[in-house]
Write a protein that holds these residues in place. Structure first.
Motif, mmCIF file in Angstrom:
data_model
loop_
_atom_site.group_PDB
_atom_site.id
_atom_site.type_symbol
_atom_site.label_atom_id
_atom_site.label_comp_id
_atom_site.label_asym_id
_atom_site.label_seq_id
_atom_site.Cartn_x
_atom_site.Cartn_y
_atom_site.Cartn_z
ATOM 1 N N ARG A 46 0.840 -1.196 0.000
ATOM 2 C CA ARG A 46 0.000 0.000 0.000
ATOM 3 C C ARG A 46 0.879 1.252 0.000
ATOM 4 O O ARG A 46 0.603 2.224 -0.688
ATOM 5 N N GLU A 60 -3.278 3.049 -6.212
ATOM 6 C CA GLU A 60 -3.856 2.586 -4.958
ATOM 7 C C GLU A 60 -3.820 1.076 -4.929
ATOM 8 O O GLU A 60 -4.151 0.417 -5.919
ATOM 9 N N THR A 62 -5.492 -2.112 -3.206
ATOM 10 C CA THR A 62 -6.693 -2.391 -2.420
ATOM 11 C C THR A 62 -6.727 -3.812 -1.871
ATOM 12 O O THR A 62 -7.725 -4.231 -1.298
ATOM 13 N N GLY A 63 -5.636 -4.581 -2.053
ATOM 14 C CA GLY A 63 -5.613 -5.940 -1.514
ATOM 15 C C GLY A 63 -5.706 -5.916 0.006
ATOM 16 O O GLY A 63 -5.372 -4.912 0.639
ATOM 17 N N THR A 64 -6.169 -7.006 0.612
ATOM 18 C CA THR A 64 -6.250 -7.054 2.072
ATOM 19 C C THR A 64 -5.439 -8.231 2.602
ATOM 20 O O THR A 64 -5.233 -9.235 1.908
ATOM 21 N N ALA A 138 -5.371 -7.101 -10.152
ATOM 22 C CA ALA A 138 -6.785 -6.987 -9.766
ATOM 23 C C ALA A 138 -6.950 -6.084 -8.546
ATOM 24 O O ALA A 138 -8.040 -5.572 -8.297
ATOM 25 N N ARG A 139 -5.886 -5.899 -7.784
ATOM 26 C CA ARG A 139 -5.974 -5.074 -6.585
ATOM 27 C C ARG A 139 -5.271 -3.722 -6.755
ATOM 28 O O ARG A 139 -4.986 -3.047 -5.782
ATOM 29 N N ARG A 141 -5.430 0.055 -8.437
ATOM 30 C CA ARG A 141 -6.345 1.014 -9.064
ATOM 31 C C ARG A 141 -5.617 2.319 -9.336
ATOM 32 O O ARG A 141 -4.702 2.700 -8.600
ATOM 33 N N ARG A 146 -10.061 -0.076 -11.948
ATOM 34 C CA ARG A 146 -9.332 -1.309 -11.654
ATOM 35 C C ARG A 146 -8.462 -1.748 -12.829
ATOM 36 O O ARG A 146 -8.843 -1.599 -13.977
ATOM 37 N N ALA A 379 -15.373 -6.081 -10.860
ATOM 38 C CA ALA A 379 -14.448 -6.556 -9.841
ATOM 39 C C ALA A 379 -14.090 -8.014 -10.083
ATOM 40 O O ALA A 379 -14.890 -8.788 -10.587
ATOM 41 N N LYS A 381 -12.952 -11.427 -8.231
ATOM 42 C CA LYS A 381 -12.952 -12.016 -6.883
ATOM 43 C C LYS A 381 -11.572 -12.534 -6.485
ATOM 44 O O LYS A 381 -11.145 -12.367 -5.359
ATOM 45 N N GLN B 68 -19.056 -5.670 -4.940
ATOM 46 C CA GLN B 68 -18.493 -7.011 -5.143
ATOM 47 C C GLN B 68 -17.000 -7.034 -4.845
ATOM 48 O O GLN B 68 -16.357 -8.064 -4.974
ATOM 49 N N ASP B 69 -16.454 -5.897 -4.447
ATOM 50 C CA ASP B 69 -15.008 -5.777 -4.272
ATOM 51 C C ASP B 69 -14.502 -6.483 -3.016
ATOM 52 O O ASP B 69 -15.280 -6.948 -2.190
ATOM 53 N N GLU B 70 -13.158 -6.475 -2.870
ATOM 54 C CA GLU B 70 -12.521 -7.100 -1.720
ATOM 55 C C GLU B 70 -12.893 -6.405 -0.410
ATOM 56 O O GLU B 70 -12.934 -7.020 0.639
#
Lengths: 398, 369
Positions: A46, A60, A62-64, A138-139, A141, A146, A379, A381, B68-70
């Motif tokens: 991040r 950005e 956005t992964g967790t 995918a994470r 932005r 995205r 998005a 998944k 639908q995002d994380e």
């Protein structure tokens, strides 16, 4: 290349905040027996993503950490079954050769066993690397839109294995073919919003970046020849210079190959890229960073060693029969692990980040205005996040 | 007085960057985002969330929303650089730094952890032992013997702390005594493996069996033992391990489980060290049952060879008292007292000492020559 308007990317990360972040999260990972490493990696990414800007706007990430952890739990079970079987079977075949080969035939058998372990894991490494890149995209932005990548990990895997075999059997001569084809495979499936990227150029275009590898190899061959002709001083000088030249040549190939590939990418029809990294600057930053790390580790490590020596001294003075208490040994072990975390955090802040900063700030994008027309994508998944890459421990800190 | 400012607006639908007017709503419960053209958007303050950004001169905002995002976040972003407005928002938006998770996340996490733990446990404790036992049973004898020799070599290097010294004790009298003891224990017993005994010059009180027949006694054990029967007891126990192929089995299990453990813990921050530790604990758990079987085997062997199992019992009694000094021998062995009792109970029938007094003395000084 569209030269009407070029916009440079910029990098704004600093050493100290990144070091603190990496060291703090690394210690947390140590305390939690590695579980926190998913959150550590997320926070570091991040930081780096949001320190990267194009046209004034930051990227950005956005992964967790949680999705990485959950993905890891799934992947590790799959891998455990696969690896346990492979490992046991190979172990049964290669038992005595692995530990202590005694004849030439056994040495060869040992090599075969070791390499077949490697080849059993190899497809998984390619598979995991593709999934990891896809997850990162995918994470990622930019301006709220995205990035994304098509799901083609298995197609990527078999291509990568075939190309690797071609590279090995051509003694490395086809390395550019592998690099180009795999990069093209990934790039052509990469999207920013609804807009696809395309990899242009040809694989033979990468040979230009390989020139210093060939020069270094040429010198080593000349050194070998003069050795055969018994001209010792010439052989030694050519050998040394050729060796250093080869190493620099490999770095040059990495950096300038990246420049070639990036400069031949396009986004949509009219957005282009230009990468102009300087190999000399990168090598210099590497040398400076290594020197700084060496100095810091020497000072800190020296202090810790002195402290440890003092504690052991105090113990010995209690009498010759005193055995070291288990607590002290555990303390030493933990201190050692913490030192490893410390060095890894230093390397991230003093080596990886400066080099990354150079690479990023030498990328320009043409026709940035056309970005406004790009629309959002749905998005992704990404069920296992990058669990396979995490389980196989590839990709490092970022 | 409520501050108003210019912000950068990304609507989450296109990558266009718009300049917008930003100001608190009249009731101070929302943020009004006013594009140059089109209608204004109002973001409620309690649903405002900050996007983490190390840059201190600006604030990037998003909105809590079901997607639908994380993370439950609206794809739109608003960047504000006006210091006064940022200060006001930091005070007025109550959950600016809040991290939201979807309902049911905790349940999902617990289920996932439990599922993974169960799967790994099944692999480690059901699947892996079955496969490794099958592989160990089908291993050709000569390969097992070669592997055992390699293990002994490795162990010797470890005990010599890396130095390339031959640790084997070879005093002539002692070697003959050792051979006498070997014959006493194996003669007419129909063992599957030829027993090969060696003594290593090392102070540790220990003995171990390697795959395929070699049994190594460390000098410390001879020093610690009071009678040849005690040594015979320990040897009989180790022969039990060899005959049951325990060492081979263990090697297979370690090979499989070490891989899985290092997989679980990740390699960063010294995970390898922890994996080694964990693996040792695991192998200790594996062998408790095997230890009991080796004891039972030893009792029977001693009885057939006409050696009293009281020596074995006495040795366990002594180990129990000096527990702290013997971590290596005890770590993988069941409680000594219990074992001493079992050994004592096993001892019936007529017995003679395992070695004559003279031979016993020679064996004890095998490392002196």
């Amino acid at each position: 290349m569209n030269s009407l308007s070029m916009t440079k990317a910029t990098y704004h990360g600093e050493g100290m905040p990144l070091f603190k972040l990496a060291f703090g999260t690394g210690l947390l990972a140590l305390i939690t027996l590695g579980i926190y490493r998913f959150w550590a990696k997320t926070r570091i990414r991040r930081y780096i993503w949001s320190s990267t800007r194009l046209d004034g706007d930051a990227f950005e990430y956005t992964g967790t950490g949680l999705e990485k952890f959950l993905g890891f739990l799934v992947s590790v079970v799959v891998l455990a079954v696969y690896l346990a079987i492979v490992q046991l079977i190979l172990f049964a075949f290669g038992l005595q050769f692995i530990v202590n080969p005694r004849t030439n035939a056994e040495v060869i058998a040992q090599l075969i066993v070791v390499y077949s372990t490697f080849f059993a894991v190899l497809p998984l490494l390619f598979f995991a690397s593709y999934r990891a890149v896809r997850y990162r995209l995918a994470r990622t932005r930019f301006r709220g839109i995205r990035f994304g990548m098509e799901n083609a990990a298995w197609a990527f895997t078999w291509r990568a294995v075939v190309l690797l075999l071609a590279t090995i059997f051509s003694l490395g001569l086809l390395a550019p073919l592998m690099r180009f084809r795999l990069e093209k495979f990934r790039t052509d499936r990469t999207f920013y919003g609804d807009t696809r990227m395309t990899q242009g150029g040809t694989w033979t275009g990468l040979y230009g970046a390989m020139k210093h590898i060939f020069i270094g190899l040429g010198m080593l061959i000349a050194a070998g020849l003069s050795g055969v002709a018994q001209i010792a001083p010439l052989a030694i000088v050519l050998g040394l210079v050729g060796y250093v030249w080869l190493i620099v040549g490999m770095i040059y190939y990495q950096v300038q190959g990246f420049a070639y590939l990036t400069s031949h990418k396009t986004l949509g029809r009219d957005i282009g890229f230009l990468a102009e990294p300087e190999t000399g600057t990168i090598i210099w930053r590497y040398i400076v960073g290594s020197f700084q790390i060496g100095l810091i580790v020497a000072v800190v490590g020296g202090l810790l060693a002195a402290l440890a020596a003092g504690m052991v001294q105090g113990l010995v003075s209690q009498g010759p029969g005193a055995t070291p208490p288990v607590g002290l040994l555990v303390l030493f072990a933990v201190a050692y692990l913490a030192l490893l975390v410390f060095v890894a955090a230093l390397a991230l802040a003093l080596l990886t980040q400066p080099i990354l900063a150079h690479m990023i700030s030498h990328i320009s994008v043409s026709n940035v205005a056309a970005l406004s027309l790009i629309r959002q994508r749905v998005a992704d998944k990404g069920a296992d996040a990058e669990g396979f890459a995490d389980a196989l421990d590839i990709g490092g800190a970022i | 007085m409520t501050p108003a400012a210019v912000g950068l607006w990304f609507d989450g639908q296109t990558a266009a960057r718009l300049e917008v007017g930003v100001q608190p709503s009249r009731d101070l419960r929302g943020l009004v985002i006013q594009p140059v053209q089109g209608s204004a958007v109002v973001w409620p303050l309690d649903r405002l969330r900050a996007v983490e950004d190390p840059a201190s001169d600006r604030l990037t905002l998003t909105l809590l929303a079901e997607t639908q995002d994380e993370s439950p976040r609206d794809p739109a972003r608003l960047v504000i650089s006006d210091a006064a407005l940022i200060a006001w928002l930091r005070g007025a938006a109550p959950k600016l730094m809040h991290r939201d998770t979807r309902p049911g996340t905790t349940r999902k996490v617990i289920l996932r952890i439990a599922g993974a733990a169960l799967a790994i446990a099944i692999i480690l404790f059901v699947f892996l032992p079955r496969i490794s036992d099958a592989l160990a049973e089908n291993l050709p004898l000569e390969r097992e013997v070669a592997f055992g020799d390699a293990v002994v070599g490795q162990m010797e290097r470890l005990l010599a702390a890396g130095a390339d010294i031959d640790l084997t004790c070879t005093s002539g009298e002692g070697t003959r005594a050792l051979e006498t003891l070997r014959l006493r224990l194996t003669d007419g017993q129909n063992l599957r493996y030829p027993l090969r005994l060696r003594v290593f010059d090392h102070p540790m009180v220990n003995a171990f069996a390697a795959p395929g027949g070699p049994v190594i006694i460390l000098r410390g054990l001879l020093d610690e033992a009071d009678s040849p029967d005690e040594v015979a007891g320990v040897l009989a126990h180790e022969i039990g391990h060899v005959e049951a192929r325990d060492a081979t089995r263990l090697a297979f299990r370690s090979a499989g489980s070490a891989g899985i453990l290092s997989l679980l813990l990740g390699d960063a921050s010294g995970g390898f060290v922890i994996a080694l530790l964990g693996d040792h604990l695991l192998s200790a758990a594996y062998t408790r049952e095997a230890e009991a079987k080796a004891d039972a085997f030893a009792h029977a062997l001693l009885a057939r060879a006409g050696i009293s199992s009281q020596g074995m019992a006495a040795f366990f009694d002594r180990i129990d008292k000096i527990d702290g000094d013997l971590p290596s021998y005890l770590s993988t062995h069941p409680a000594s007292q219990e074992r001493a009792a079992l050994a004592r109970a096993a001892g019936t029938g007529t017995t003679t000492p395992a070695l004559s007094a003279q031979d016993w003395q020679a064996l004890q000084s095998i490392c002196a020559g």
